[in-house]
Design a protein around this motif. Structure first.
Motif, short mmCIF file in Angstrom:
data_model
loop_
_atom_site.label_atom_id
_atom_site.label_comp_id
_atom_site.label_asym_id
_atom_site.label_seq_id
_atom_site.Cartn_x
_atom_site.Cartn_y
_atom_site.Cartn_z
N ILE A 127 0.87 -1.18 0.00
CA ILE A 127 0.00 0.00 0.00
C ILE A 127 0.91 1.23 0.00
O ILE A 127 1.81 1.34 0.82
CB ILE A 127 -0.90 0.03 1.25
N ALA A 175 -0.79 -0.77 -4.54
CA ALA A 175 -2.04 -0.01 -4.43
C ALA A 175 -1.71 1.36 -3.88
O ALA A 175 -0.84 1.52 -3.03
CB ALA A 175 -3.03 -0.73 -3.53
N ARG A 188 -3.49 5.78 -3.77
CA ARG A 188 -4.62 6.64 -4.12
C ARG A 188 -4.60 7.00 -5.60
O ARG A 188 -5.64 7.21 -6.21
CB ARG A 188 -4.60 7.91 -3.27
N HIS A 215 -3.79 -1.12 -8.21
CA HIS A 215 -5.14 -0.89 -7.69
C HIS A 215 -5.18 0.48 -7.02
O HIS A 215 -4.16 1.00 -6.57
CB HIS A 215 -5.51 -1.96 -6.65
N VAL A 224 -6.64 2.73 -3.83
CA VAL A 224 -7.15 2.58 -2.47
C VAL A 224 -6.94 3.87 -1.70
O VAL A 224 -5.95 4.57 -1.89
CB VAL A 224 -6.48 1.40 -1.73
N SER A 250 -13.14 1.38 0.76
CA SER A 250 -12.06 1.28 -0.21
C SER A 250 -11.08 0.17 0.17
O SER A 250 -10.60 -0.58 -0.69
CB SER A 250 -11.33 2.63 -0.32
N ILE A 251 -10.77 0.07 1.47
CA ILE A 251 -9.90 -1.02 1.95
C ILE A 251 -10.53 -2.37 1.64
O ILE A 251 -9.87 -3.28 1.11
CB ILE A 251 -9.65 -0.88 3.46
N LEU A 254 -10.38 -3.23 -2.08
CA LEU A 254 -9.03 -3.61 -2.49
C LEU A 254 -8.70 -5.04 -2.10
O LEU A 254 -8.22 -5.84 -2.92
CB LEU A 254 -8.00 -2.66 -1.86
#
Length: 199
Positions: A7, A30, A32, A37, A39, A46-47, A50
Motif C-alpha cells: 500500500i 495499491a 490513491r 489498484h 485505495v 475502499s480497503i 481492495l
C-alpha cells in the motif's frame, strides 16, 4: 511465489521496499493514484474493495498515510481528523480487514515515524499518531490469529526526498536503502510486535 501487497507502492518508501524485496515476491501495488489498484485507506469501503480484488496475501506492507504539520494554536479540527483517518485509523482498519485475507504465518508491516520520540516543530499531530501506531503494534502482536505477525518501521527523514536537508534542520537524513531493509528484516527475520527505528 508468495504475494506481497504494498500500500503506497508508488511513493518513495513503497518503491524502495519493492526494490529491496520485490524479486522474491509476486508484488501487487495499491495507492490513491497509480499502482495496480486504487485505495484510500481513510475509507473503510475502499480497503475492503481492495482486499477482495487482491485475494490471498502473504505479506502486507503499508507505506501510506499523510499527516498535517501545524502549530498547536493553528490546528484545525479538520487537520486532526484527516490525519487520524489517513495514517492511524487507516492503518488500524487495514490490519483489521486484512487478517481474513492473510495466509497463515503471514507478515504485516506498518509505517509510523520518528516524531513520537524526536521533537519536531509543528509535529504534535504526527507524534500523536506515530505513538498510537507503536502502541497498537506492540499490543496487537499477541492477538493476531494463525501466527500472523505485525511490526512497524519508524523512518526518519529520507535523503531521497529531503533534498539538501534544509526542511529538517538538526536531523540526520537516513538512506532509503536502510529504511527498505528494515521492512525486509521484519518479514524475513519473522519478527513480531516490533517497531524498528531508522533515524
Amino acid at each position: 511465489m508468495q504475494k506481497m501487497l504494498v500500500i503506497g507502492g508508488t511513493g518513495a518508501i513503497g518503491r524502495l521496499v519493492i526494490a529491496e524485496m520485490g524479486q522474491g515476491y509476486d508484488v501487487v501495488t495499491a495507492a490513491r493514484s497509480g499502482g495496480d489498484h486504487r485505495v484510500d485507506i481513510a475509507d473503510l469501503a475502499s480497503i475492503r474493495s481492495l482486499l477482495t480484488a487482491v485475494g490471498k496475501i502473504d505479506v502486507l506492507i503499508s507505506a501510506a498515510g499523510g499527516v498535517a504539520f501545524e502549530r498547536i494554536d493553528r490546528m484545525r479540527d479538520a487537520d486532526i481528523e484527516r490525519s487520524l483517518a489517513a495514517k492511524l485509523l487507516g492503518q488500524v482498519n487495514l490490519v483489521r480487514q486484512a487478517v481474513a485475507h492473510m495466509s497463515d504465518e503471514g507478515s504485516i508491516v506498518l509505517t509510523s515515524g520518528c516524531t513520537n520520540v524526536q521533537a519536531v516543530q509543528r509535529g504534535a499531530i504526527s507524534g500523536l499518531i506515530n505513538g498510537g501506531l507503536a502502541g497498537f503494534v506492540t499490543c496487537a502482536a499477541s492477538d493476531m490469529p494463525r501466527g500472523i505477525r505485525i511490526n512497524a518501521v519508524s523512518p526518519g527523514y529520507l535523503r531521497e526526498t529531503s533534498g539538501d536537508g534544509s526542511g529538517c534542520p538538526g536531523f540526520a537524513l537516513v538512506e532509503g536503502v536502510d529504511v527498505a531493509r528494515a521492512y525486509h528484516r521484519c518479514v524475513a527475520q519473522r519478527l513480531t510486535g516490533q517497531v524498528i527505528a531508522v533515524h
